[in-house]
Design a protein around this motif. Structure first.
Motif, PDB file in Angstrom:
ATOM      1  N   LEU A  81     -18.813  -4.389  -5.753  1.00 29.59           N
ATOM      2  CA  LEU A  81     -17.269  -3.813  -6.455  1.00 29.59           C
ATOM      3  C   LEU A  81     -17.413  -2.837  -7.133  1.00 29.59           C
ATOM      4  N   ASN A  82     -16.564  -1.719  -6.716  1.00 36.54           N
ATOM      5  CA  ASN A  82     -16.593  -0.388  -7.397  1.00 36.54           C
ATOM      6  C   ASN A  82     -17.859   0.131  -7.487  1.00 36.54           C
ATOM      7  N   ASN A  83     -19.022  -0.132  -6.285  1.00 39.25           N
ATOM      8  CA  ASN A  83     -20.231   0.365  -6.274  1.00 39.25           C
ATOM      9  C   ASN A  83     -21.264  -0.246  -7.000  1.00 39.25           C
ATOM     10  N   VAL A  84     -20.786  -1.452  -7.982  1.00 39.77           N
ATOM     11  CA  VAL A  84     -21.532  -2.378  -8.597  1.00 39.77           C
ATOM     12  C   VAL A  84     -22.099  -3.592  -8.073  1.00 39.77           C
ATOM     13  N   PRO A  85     -23.450  -3.396  -7.854  1.00 39.55           N
ATOM     14  CA  PRO A  85     -24.062  -4.708  -6.923  1.00 39.55           C
ATOM     15  C   PRO A  85     -23.624  -5.893  -7.345  1.00 39.55           C
ATOM     16  N   CYS A  86     -23.167  -6.812  -6.340  1.00 34.84           N
ATOM     17  CA  CYS A  86     -23.039  -8.331  -6.430  1.00 34.84           C
ATOM     18  C   CYS A  86     -24.083  -8.970  -5.835  1.00 34.84           C
ATOM     19  N   HIS A  87     -24.345 -10.365  -6.082  1.00 42.88           N
ATOM     20  CA  HIS A  87     -25.205 -11.236  -5.396  1.00 42.88           C
ATOM     21  C   HIS A  87     -24.404 -11.716  -4.243  1.00 42.88           C
ATOM     22  N   GLY A  88     -24.945 -11.514  -3.150  1.00 44.49           N
ATOM     23  CA  GLY A  88     -24.218 -12.017  -2.024  1.00 44.49           C
ATOM     24  C   GLY A  88     -24.870 -13.183  -1.327  1.00 44.49           C
ATOM     25  N   GLY A  89     -26.053 -13.587  -1.740  1.00 48.03           N
ATOM     26  CA  GLY A  89     -26.693 -14.671  -0.800  1.00 48.03           C
ATOM     27  C   GLY A  89     -26.209 -16.073  -1.100  1.00 48.03           C
ATOM     28  N   LEU A  90     -25.003 -16.140  -0.927  1.00 48.51           N
ATOM     29  CA  LEU A  90     -24.307 -17.406  -1.297  1.00 48.51           C
ATOM     30  C   LEU A  90     -23.997 -17.893   0.150  1.00 48.51           C
ATOM     31  N   GLY A  98     -22.694 -10.006 -11.761  1.00 53.98           N
ATOM     32  CA  GLY A  98     -23.259 -10.173 -13.152  1.00 53.98           C
ATOM     33  C   GLY A  98     -22.530  -8.933 -14.085  1.00 53.98           C
ATOM     34  N   ALA A  99     -22.221  -9.405 -15.373  1.00 55.60           N
ATOM     35  CA  ALA A  99     -21.663  -8.471 -16.342  1.00 55.60           C
ATOM     36  C   ALA A  99     -22.618  -7.329 -16.724  1.00 55.60           C
ATOM     37  N   THR A 100     -24.080  -7.457 -16.623  1.00 52.95           N
ATOM     38  CA  THR A 100     -24.759  -6.262 -17.085  1.00 52.95           C
ATOM     39  C   THR A 100     -25.072  -5.475 -15.918  1.00 52.95           C
ATOM     40  N   GLU A 101     -24.948  -6.095 -14.607  1.00 49.70           N
ATOM     41  CA  GLU A 101     -25.341  -4.873 -13.474  1.00 49.70           C
ATOM     42  C   GLU A 101     -24.768  -3.689 -13.634  1.00 49.70           C
ATOM     43  N   THR A 102     -25.356  -2.522 -13.447  1.00 51.69           N
ATOM     44  CA  THR A 102     -24.808  -1.250 -13.458  1.00 51.69           C
ATOM     45  C   THR A 102     -24.471  -0.749 -12.021  1.00 51.69           C
ATOM     46  N   SER A 103     -23.589   0.273 -12.154  1.00 52.31           N
ATOM     47  CA  SER A 103     -23.204   1.060 -11.040  1.00 52.31           C
ATOM     48  C   SER A 103     -24.384   1.541 -10.077  1.00 52.31           C
ATOM     49  N   ALA A 104     -24.422   1.406  -8.885  1.00 52.20           N
ATOM     50  CA  ALA A 104     -25.574   1.868  -8.059  1.00 52.20           C
ATOM     51  C   ALA A 104     -25.442   3.628  -8.174  1.00 52.20           C
ATOM     52  N   PHE A 116     -22.710   6.842 -21.357  1.00 50.53           N
ATOM     53  CA  PHE A 116     -21.954   5.454 -21.170  1.00 50.53           C
ATOM     54  C   PHE A 116     -22.035   5.104 -19.707  1.00 50.53           C
ATOM     55  N   ALA A 117     -22.628   3.844 -19.422  1.00 49.72           N
ATOM     56  CA  ALA A 117     -22.597   3.394 -18.306  1.00 49.72           C
ATOM     57  C   ALA A 117     -21.450   2.505 -17.532  1.00 49.72           C
ATOM     58  N   TYR A 118     -21.229   2.405 -16.327  1.00 47.26           N
ATOM     59  CA  TYR A 118     -20.353   1.599 -15.804  1.00 47.26           C
ATOM     60  C   TYR A 118     -20.828   0.385 -15.260  1.00 47.26           C
ATOM     61  N   GLY A 119     -20.331  -0.774 -15.284  1.00 53.01           N
ATOM     62  CA  GLY A 119     -20.844  -1.762 -14.799  1.00 53.01           C
ATOM     63  C   GLY A 119     -20.364  -3.152 -14.558  1.00 53.01           C
ATOM     64  N   GLY A 120     -20.751  -4.379 -14.381  1.00 55.62           N
ATOM     65  CA  GLY A 120     -20.091  -5.482 -13.902  1.00 55.62           C
ATOM     66  C   GLY A 120     -18.957  -5.738 -14.783  1.00 55.62           C
ATOM     67  N   GLY A 121     -19.450  -5.702 -16.378  1.00 52.62           N
ATOM     68  CA  GLY A 121     -18.176  -6.106 -17.274  1.00 52.62           C
ATOM     69  C   GLY A 121     -17.006  -5.187 -17.117  1.00 52.62           C
ATOM     70  N   HIS A 122     -17.117  -3.888 -16.926  1.00 53.28           N
ATOM     71  CA  HIS A 122     -16.018  -3.182 -16.544  1.00 53.28           C
ATOM     72  C   HIS A 122     -15.126  -3.657 -15.430  1.00 53.28           C
ATOM     73  N   TYR A 282     -28.539   1.780 -23.411  1.00 57.60           N
ATOM     74  CA  TYR A 282     -28.837   0.475 -22.859  1.00 57.60           C
ATOM     75  C   TYR A 282     -28.530  -0.032 -21.627  1.00 57.60           C
ATOM     76  N   GLY A 283     -27.116  -0.036 -21.176  1.00 61.73           N
ATOM     77  CA  GLY A 283     -26.361  -0.525 -20.113  1.00 61.73           C
ATOM     78  C   GLY A 283     -24.965  -1.190 -20.568  1.00 61.73           C
ATOM     79  N   CYS A 284     -24.997  -1.984 -19.594  1.00 58.57           N
ATOM     80  CA  CYS A 284     -23.559  -2.670 -19.937  1.00 58.57           C
ATOM     81  C   CYS A 284     -23.398  -4.175 -20.310  1.00 58.57           C
ATOM     82  N   SER A 285     -22.461  -4.684 -20.678  1.00 57.85           N
ATOM     83  CA  SER A 285     -22.295  -5.731 -21.194  1.00 57.85           C
ATOM     84  C   SER A 285     -20.740  -6.310 -21.004  1.00 57.85           C
ATOM     85  N   LEU A 286     -20.359  -7.504 -21.525  1.00 56.26           N
ATOM     86  CA  LEU A 286     -19.038  -7.869 -21.678  1.00 56.26           C
ATOM     87  C   LEU A 286     -18.939  -8.789 -23.010  1.00 56.26           C
ATOM     88  N   ASN A 287     -17.842  -8.127 -23.534  1.00 58.72           N
ATOM     89  CA  ASN A 287     -17.386  -8.696 -24.691  1.00 58.72           C
ATOM     90  C   ASN A 287     -16.382 -10.157 -24.475  1.00 58.72           C
TER      91      ASN A 287
END
Length: 390
Positions: A81-90, A98-104, A116-122, A282-287
């Motif tokens: 999603l917006n080049n941020v990897p998701c887990h698709g093994g479902l 994941g909120a802390t996953e960063t863009s590829a 500043f990084a862009y990631g899952g939280g964004h 450091y990376g990304c997170s979610l408030n």
């Protein structure tokens, strides 16, 4: 009213008072003064519910979503999603972001100070704000799922299913982070200056949910909560939950202790209380904004919810050497009241204190939950299973 009230109540009785518009609801901040003024016995008679709140980085959070099938059908094994990897093994078109996953385009090994990084939280915040997000998916081909690739824009409205499923939120206590090394370091607690020049701390102190119910008497599986501006639920203990921490005389843990696993419908939430976060170097997170109502069932619950910032002791730990090397050394404790003062003394050095949790937003959440209950829009729920706390 106080003369007729009992010091023991049930959640069903409190809900009936909410339904009739007679429930007495206070925020955790208001309850501090109430218990101090009236004592726990009279406070237990007069108060029905205490609302708590916290707005803080909660890294162990994420979005479980389904993006829907379209001919030809697909089993997505890789998703972005917006080049941020998701887990698709479902299965089929389910995935987890994941909120802390960063863009590829901006992997963690390229994150450096000043960037500043862009990631899952964004991505989660972008979806919640109604923005289109680019979905890419790939898979191997099977007879039942012949599609190999898919690329399209999606919005929160177009996703058939989008729920926040957060494995670890609402830490009961957490570290006050300092840096005893000779260089600035970049951590999930924010930048830490060398020589113990700053001390970064989290939680909302006397407003924090699990400080107001330290033994989790009223919080368990199925507890209804304020989550991100909508209604969510506790679904059990969070990962890294520690049911046996050392405690002070009020029963409050002296180290990182209880955690909660939460779920809530992203489509009900408000971006004011769900915000992507970039931590420099450091990376990304979610408030996440979370508020939990505490029913005042008896005198003990009145006493617990009367906790003040001065009662809460937070462990001070060195992130320059100890933490990254797995050394679990506590350098001392500081009360939340001391941390809010602006500075503390650590090893005879003055460290400026820096909150990573917003107290004013935490109070806003407690006030909003109080309003919901007073207006009869929110009722308490009975926990269906206990979370270990002893």
């Amino acid at each position: 009213m106080a003369g007729k009230a009992s010091t023991t109540k049930t959640i069903a009785e409190i809900n009936e008072r909410i339904k009739k518009g007679k429930a007495v609801v206070l925020t955790a901040e208001e309850m501090v003064e109430t218990v101090r003024r009236l004592g726990k016995t009279k406070a237990a008679k007069e108060v029905d519910v205490v609302t708590t709140g916290t707005f803080s980085p909660m890294c162990s959070s994420g979005l479980l979503f389904n993006f829907g099938q379209e001919p030809p059908l697909m089993r997505a094994s890789q998703v972005w999603l917006n080049n941020v990897p998701c887990h698709g093994g479902l299965a089929a078109v389910d995935a987890y972001l994941g909120a802390t996953e960063t863009s590829a385009d901006d992997p963690l090994n390229k994150v450096y100070p000043g960037r500043f990084a862009y990631g899952g939280g964004h991505v989660i915040e972008d979806l919640l704000r109604g923005k289109p997000v680019r979905l890419r998916a790939r898979s191997y081909v099977t007879d039942c799922y012949p599609r190999k690739e898919l690329e399209k824009d999606v919005t929160l409205a177009s996703l058939p299913f989008a729920q926040l499923l957060n494995p670890r939120n609402c830490y009961q206590n957490y570290n006050c982070a300092v840096n005893m090394s000779g260089r600035t370091i970049y951590t999930y607690m924010g930048p830490l200056k060398p020589g113990c020049r700053n001390a970064n701390y989290a939680t909302a102190g006397q407003l924090s949910p699990l400080f107001n119910d330290p033994y989790l008497r009223t919080i368990g599986l199925g507890t209804r909560i304020f989550m991100g501006g909508g209604i969510g639920y506790v679904i059990g203990a969070g990962t890294q939950h520690n049911p046996k921490p050392p405690r002070n005389e009020r029963g409050l843990p002296l180290t990182a202790a209880g955690t909660l696993m939460l779920k809530g419908d992203l489509k009900q939430m408000n971006p004011r209380y769900v915000r992507g976060l970039s931590l420099v170097g450091y990376g990304c997170s979610l408030n996440m904004g979370v508020g939990i109502p505490i029913p005042i069932l008896d005198e003990d619950m009145a006493w617990f919810t009367g906790v003040s910032d001065a009662d809460i002791q937070m462990p001070i730990k060195d992130y320059g050497f100890d933490y990254p090397n797995g050394v679990n050394r506590v350098m001392g404790h500081a009360t939340f009241e001391e941390l809010k003062s602006g500075s503390i003394i650590v090893n005879e050095r003055t460290a400026q204190t820096v909150p990573v949790t917003s107290y004013c937003m935490s109070l806003e959440i407690a006030e909003e939950l109080k309003k919901w209950i007073q207006e009869g829009k929110f009722f308490l729920s009975e926990p269906q299973d206990k979370i270990p706390s002893m």
